[in-house]
Design a protein around this motif. Structure first.
Motif, PDB file in Angstrom:
ATOM      1  N   UNK A 170       1.536  18.044  -3.169  1.00  0.00           N
ATOM      2  CA  UNK A 170       2.314  17.178  -2.280  1.00  0.00           C
ATOM      3  C   UNK A 170       1.362  16.286  -1.504  1.00  0.00           C
ATOM      4  N   UNK A 171       1.636  14.983  -1.503  1.00  0.00           N
ATOM      5  CA  UNK A 171       0.861  14.046  -0.703  1.00  0.00           C
ATOM      6  C   UNK A 171       1.511  13.969   0.671  1.00  0.00           C
ATOM      7  N   UNK A 172       0.730  14.368   1.700  1.00  0.00           N
ATOM      8  CA  UNK A 172       1.287  14.478   3.046  1.00  0.00           C
ATOM      9  C   UNK A 172       0.252  13.985   4.046  1.00  0.00           C
ATOM     10  N   UNK A 173       0.694  13.141   4.954  1.00  0.00           N
ATOM     11  CA  UNK A 173      -0.222  12.656   5.984  1.00  0.00           C
ATOM     12  C   UNK A 173      -0.439  13.755   7.023  1.00  0.00           C
ATOM     13  N   UNK A 174      -1.574  13.713   7.695  1.00  0.00           N
ATOM     14  CA  UNK A 174      -1.877  14.704   8.726  1.00  0.00           C
ATOM     15  C   UNK A 174      -0.841  14.649   9.848  1.00  0.00           C
TER      16      UNK A 174
ATOM     17  N   UNK B  97      -4.201  10.886   4.801  1.00  0.00           N
ATOM     18  CA  UNK B  97      -3.378  11.862   4.106  1.00  0.00           C
ATOM     19  C   UNK B  97      -4.205  12.545   3.019  1.00  0.00           C
ATOM     20  N   UNK B  98      -3.655  13.617   2.478  1.00  0.00           N
ATOM     21  CA  UNK B  98      -4.331  14.271   1.354  1.00  0.00           C
ATOM     22  C   UNK B  98      -3.313  15.058   0.536  1.00  0.00           C
ATOM     23  N   UNK B  99      -3.706  15.346  -0.709  1.00  0.00           N
ATOM     24  CA  UNK B  99      -2.882  16.162  -1.588  1.00  0.00           C
ATOM     25  C   UNK B  99      -3.029  17.623  -1.179  1.00  0.00           C
ATOM     26  N   UNK B 100      -1.918  18.310  -1.042  1.00  0.00           N
ATOM     27  CA  UNK B 100      -1.917  19.715  -0.622  1.00  0.00           C
ATOM     28  C   UNK B 100      -1.096  20.518  -1.626  1.00  0.00           C
ATOM     29  N   UNK B 101      -1.536  21.756  -1.871  1.00  0.00           N
ATOM     30  CA  UNK B 101      -0.867  22.612  -2.853  1.00  0.00           C
ATOM     31  C   UNK B 101      -0.656  23.994  -2.272  1.00  0.00           C
ATOM     32  N   UNK B 102       0.528  24.563  -2.477  1.00  0.00           N
ATOM     33  CA  UNK B 102       0.830  25.914  -2.035  1.00  0.00           C
ATOM     34  C   UNK B 102       0.133  26.950  -2.900  1.00  0.00           C
ATOM     35  N   UNK B 103       0.256  28.205  -2.512  1.00  0.00           N
ATOM     36  CA  UNK B 103      -0.465  29.281  -3.200  1.00  0.00           C
ATOM     37  C   UNK B 103       0.280  29.819  -4.412  1.00  0.00           C
TER      38      UNK B 103
ATOM     39  N   UNK C 170      -0.919   6.341 -12.836  1.00  0.00           N
ATOM     40  CA  UNK C 170      -1.743   6.909 -11.776  1.00  0.00           C
ATOM     41  C   UNK C 170      -2.364   5.826 -10.899  1.00  0.00           C
ATOM     42  N   UNK C 171      -2.237   4.570 -11.323  1.00  0.00           N
ATOM     43  CA  UNK C 171      -2.880   3.482 -10.585  1.00  0.00           C
ATOM     44  C   UNK C 171      -2.298   3.369  -9.178  1.00  0.00           C
ATOM     45  N   UNK C 172      -3.173   3.361  -8.194  1.00  0.00           N
ATOM     46  CA  UNK C 172      -2.756   3.183  -6.809  1.00  0.00           C
ATOM     47  C   UNK C 172      -2.215   4.427  -6.144  1.00  0.00           C
ATOM     48  N   UNK C 173      -2.396   5.607  -6.766  1.00  0.00           N
ATOM     49  CA  UNK C 173      -1.850   6.837  -6.197  1.00  0.00           C
ATOM     50  C   UNK C 173      -2.901   7.695  -5.511  1.00  0.00           C
ATOM     51  N   UNK C 174      -4.078   7.160  -5.296  1.00  0.00           N
ATOM     52  CA  UNK C 174      -5.097   7.909  -4.563  1.00  0.00           C
ATOM     53  C   UNK C 174      -4.638   8.116  -3.128  1.00  0.00           C
ATOM     54  N   UNK C 175      -4.983   9.276  -2.575  1.00  0.00           N
ATOM     55  CA  UNK C 175      -4.542   9.608  -1.219  1.00  0.00           C
ATOM     56  C   UNK C 175      -5.138   8.631  -0.214  1.00  0.00           C
TER      57      UNK C 175
ATOM     58  N   UNK D 286       0.821  -1.221   0.000  1.00  0.00           N
ATOM     59  CA  UNK D 286       0.000   0.000   0.000  1.00  0.00           C
ATOM     60  C   UNK D 286       0.850   1.264   0.000  1.00  0.00           C
ATOM     61  N   UNK D 287       0.255   2.331  -0.523  1.00  0.00           N
ATOM     62  CA  UNK D 287       0.932   3.616  -0.568  1.00  0.00           C
ATOM     63  C   UNK D 287       1.181   4.162   0.844  1.00  0.00           C
ATOM     64  N   UNK D 288       0.340   3.773   1.810  1.00  0.00           N
ATOM     65  CA  UNK D 288       0.528   4.245   3.182  1.00  0.00           C
ATOM     66  C   UNK D 288       1.911   3.889   3.715  1.00  0.00           C
ATOM     67  N   UNK D 289       2.400   2.681   3.387  1.00  0.00           N
ATOM     68  CA  UNK D 289       3.709   2.254   3.863  1.00  0.00           C
ATOM     69  C   UNK D 289       4.822   3.125   3.318  1.00  0.00           C
ATOM     70  N   UNK D 290       4.717   3.503   2.051  1.00  0.00           N
ATOM     71  CA  UNK D 290       5.716   4.370   1.438  1.00  0.00           C
ATOM     72  C   UNK D 290       5.647   5.769   2.031  1.00  0.00           C
TER      73      UNK D 290
END
Length: 639
Positions: A432-436, A419-425, A410-415, A385-389
């Motif tokens: 960036x995919x970043x866990x809480x 975690x969620x995808x976050x973007x700067x202004x 793109x397969x298997x890259x859902x957050x 799983x992506x969580x482990x990475x």
């Protein structure tokens, strides 16, 4: 589907392919004279469903195993061919080991030259093979007894039907990833120009689709594709799993080498170091020790590298471990790529493995954090799983890096849920995919650094964003740093005063008398615009002692209201912002000269140089010979 032959020299591989397809893959005069294959040969035959079945004929001579490896890296189905009169021979062992190490999971066994042995001999060879393939991907594989030269060919027909059935049942690769083709041959075709051939490992190149930024890697040279032949037929597409020939424009034959890649520009970052999971064969070979030399076969490339064990002092025969391979020139590969290693003399296959990190560091490569990241990559390449990475990515994973690790798929890259995808202004900020939990840990670390600075320097207003970064996270990528500082400011966990960042409760205060003096000094300095009064002139204008005036000016610097350019010369923060904007406007990618800045501001040369040196000192620019170049993070500060 691509079928690859494997087996000892003169065991009938080329003859078998000619009987199955009608194509003689011995295309060189020397090959025909000597009766052996020297180069890779290719043949194709149509299937009932309209697909094309491809064959790769590889050399069996032990001195040409490197050519065999280049062909094997692109096959889907392995045919292990053994002549019944000879039986199992040395290259039978080595070719089977290569196919096994490359992760092949489908194949069949062919007993050739059946006319040269009786039934008892055939059964003896079958028993030899049963022992040889035990525990390999050919364990329980079907066995076909074939005489490729006989007019009565029941065995050959059964083999042909089996291959056709396997090809039609095989799963077609979806082609979602970045396009990449391993070049194994380059030549000039009269009337067409430069042509390269190879196997497409990933992705789709569609001449009728959106334009693709294709590069010859690792050089990075842009390439234009004029036409495509896929599986020996003219085509508008080159797809993963196909043998293709591409007619290229804008590049000469001498600029291309066997082992190069033709790939989407996003696919690779060339590197001289890769971290791998390596398995050594359980045979009489030397252990792998630090800086031992090896021959590495990857894609269509034959490379040399020095090895560095990462999770021990050595890697013994029969063991699997993490290793860093260090090459003498940049190479290109991707996470999950299979490879083969041969000994220093290139005389024997000794192991193989899978690429974990194609852009490995040269420092702290054995640290606990680094090894945990490689373990996570190893699990992810096997479908984990992506969580482990994500759990072992210290700064999260930006979109470009994650897509490169996945080969563009793109397969298997859902957050994941946590975690969620976050973007700067900033425009074109990288998601960036970043866990809480990771976000909070990083934010707390930055807050802690700031609080410690305030404790040590209570009279200082705070830290510039560049200095805070150097103290808190010097190796952090630009995108995640921008994201974190914006998050801390938005959450009011940090505050900004002029050029300084500080904790919300931190204040640098002035006495009532100094407040009165400051209120008189600030308008005078701002009114001076690009040429404000010196300290002695300000003291005369306000009728305060020069020492007291200088002390208040320095306190105003710490509050972020002023900037000190040189001794006793202070600029208002709003005028510094204007000057910084002028530098940005003058910047053309090559930097700003003192003469350009002087002419734009109307200042003298000496003052212009002093201001530019101030910008260098605070990290807004950096000096490159006689010019001043904006630093990466300065672009954001100037907006």
């Amino acid at each position: 589907m691509i079928v690859g032959t494997a087996g000892h020299i003169d065991h009938g591989k080329t003859t078998l392919i000619r009987a199955l397809t009608g194509v003689d893959t011995d295309r060189l005069e020397e090959e025909k004279k000597r009766g052996i294959s020297i180069q890779l040969g290719y043949a194709y035959t149509p299937l009932p469903d309209g697909q094309i079945l491809g064959f790769i004929d590889v050399p069996g001579h032990e001195r040409l195993v490197h050519t065999m490896v280049a062909g094997a890296t692109g096959i889907d189905f392995g045919l292990l061919i053994v002549a019944v009169d000879d039986g199992v021979m040395p290259q039978t062992h080595e070719h089977l080991a290569v196919l096994q190490l490359l992760g092949l999971d489908a194949g069949a066994i062919v007993l050739s030259k059946a006319d040269r042995a009786d039934a008892a001999r055939i059964e003896t060879v079958k028993a030899q093979l049963q022992t040889l393939v035990q525990g390999s991907f050919l364990d329980n594989a079907p066995v076909f007894v074939v005489d490729a030269l006989s007019e009565d060919k029941p065995g050959l027909e059964a083999l042909r039907q089996h291959l056709h059935t396997q090809a039609m049942q095989s799963t077609t690769q979806d082609g979602q990833g970045y396009f990449r083709l391993a070049i194994d041959r380059v030549f000039t075709l009269q009337g067409h120009g430069t042509v390269v051939t190879g196997t497409v490992h990933d992705g789709v190149l569609d001449l009728d689709g959106p334009a693709m930024d294709l590069r010859l890697m690792p050089r990075g040279t842009p390439v234009r594709v004029r036409s495509i032949h896929a599986q020996n037929q003219a085509s508008r597409q080159a797809r993963a799993g196909q043998r293709c020939a591409l007619n290229l424009g804008g590049i000469d034959v001498q600029d291309i080498e066997r082992g190069d890649w033709l790939a989407d520009a996003r696919c690779f970052i060339p590197s001289t170091r890769i971290d791998v999971e390596l398995s050594l064969l359980d045979k009489d070979i030397p252990a792998l020790r630090t800086w031992s030399p090896w021959h590495v076969h990857m894609g269509a490339a034959h490379l040399t590298a020095h090895a560095v064990p990462l999770d021990g002092e050595s890697l013994q025969p029969g063991q699997t471990g993490k290793v860093q391979l260090v090459f003498d020139r940049p190479i290109c590969t991707v996470t999950g790529e299979r490879f083969i290693v041969r000994n220093a003399q290139a005389s024997e296959t000794v192991g193989g493995g899978i690429v974990l990190d194609p852009n490995a560091p040269d420092r702290k490569r054995r640290s606990t954090t680094r090894l945990a990241w490689l373990d996570a990559l190893a699990q992810w390449t096997r479908g984990g799983p992506l969580e482990g990475l994500l759990a072992h990515a210290p700064y999260g994973l930006d979109e470009a890096t994650l897509l490169r690790l996945s080969g563009g798929s793109q397969h298997g890259l859902s957050a994941p849920a946590n975690a969620r995808w976050r973007t700067g202004s900033r425009p074109q900020s990288q998601p960036i995919l970043l866990s809480d939990a990771r976000l909070e840990t990083l934010c707390q670390h930055i807050e802690s650094v700031m609080l410690q600075y305030h404790e040590r320097n209570p009279d200082e207003p705070g830290l510039s964003i560049s200095r805070l970064r150097r103290m808190a996270a010097p190796t952090m990528p630009d995108a995640i740093w921008q994201l974190l500082t914006e998050h801390l400011l938005a959450e009011q966990r940090l505050a900004r005063q002029g050029a300084w960042l500080h904790t919300p409760g931190h204040r640098v205060t002035l006495s009532p008398e100094d407040e009165t003096l400051a209120a008189a000094l600030l308008p005078l300095i701002e009114a001076g615009r690009f040429d404000p009064p010196w300290t002695r002139d300000l003291a005369k204008a306000t009728a305060y002692p020069e020492d007291q005036t200088r002390n208040v000016l320095r306190r105003l610097v710490r509050q972020g209201e002023l900037f000190q350019i040189v001794h006793d010369l202070f600029y208002h923060r709003r005028q510094i912002a204007v000057l910084a904007h002028i530098v940005k406007e003058l910047h053309s990618g090559q930097g700003v000269s003192a003469a350009q800045f002087r002419d734009a501001t109307g200042l003298g040369r000496k003052r212009a140089i002093q201001i530019l040196e101030f910008f260098d000192r605070v990290g807004y620019t950096r000096r490159v010979r006689d010019r001043h170049v904006l630093r990466g993070e300065a672009w954001a500060a100037a907006d």
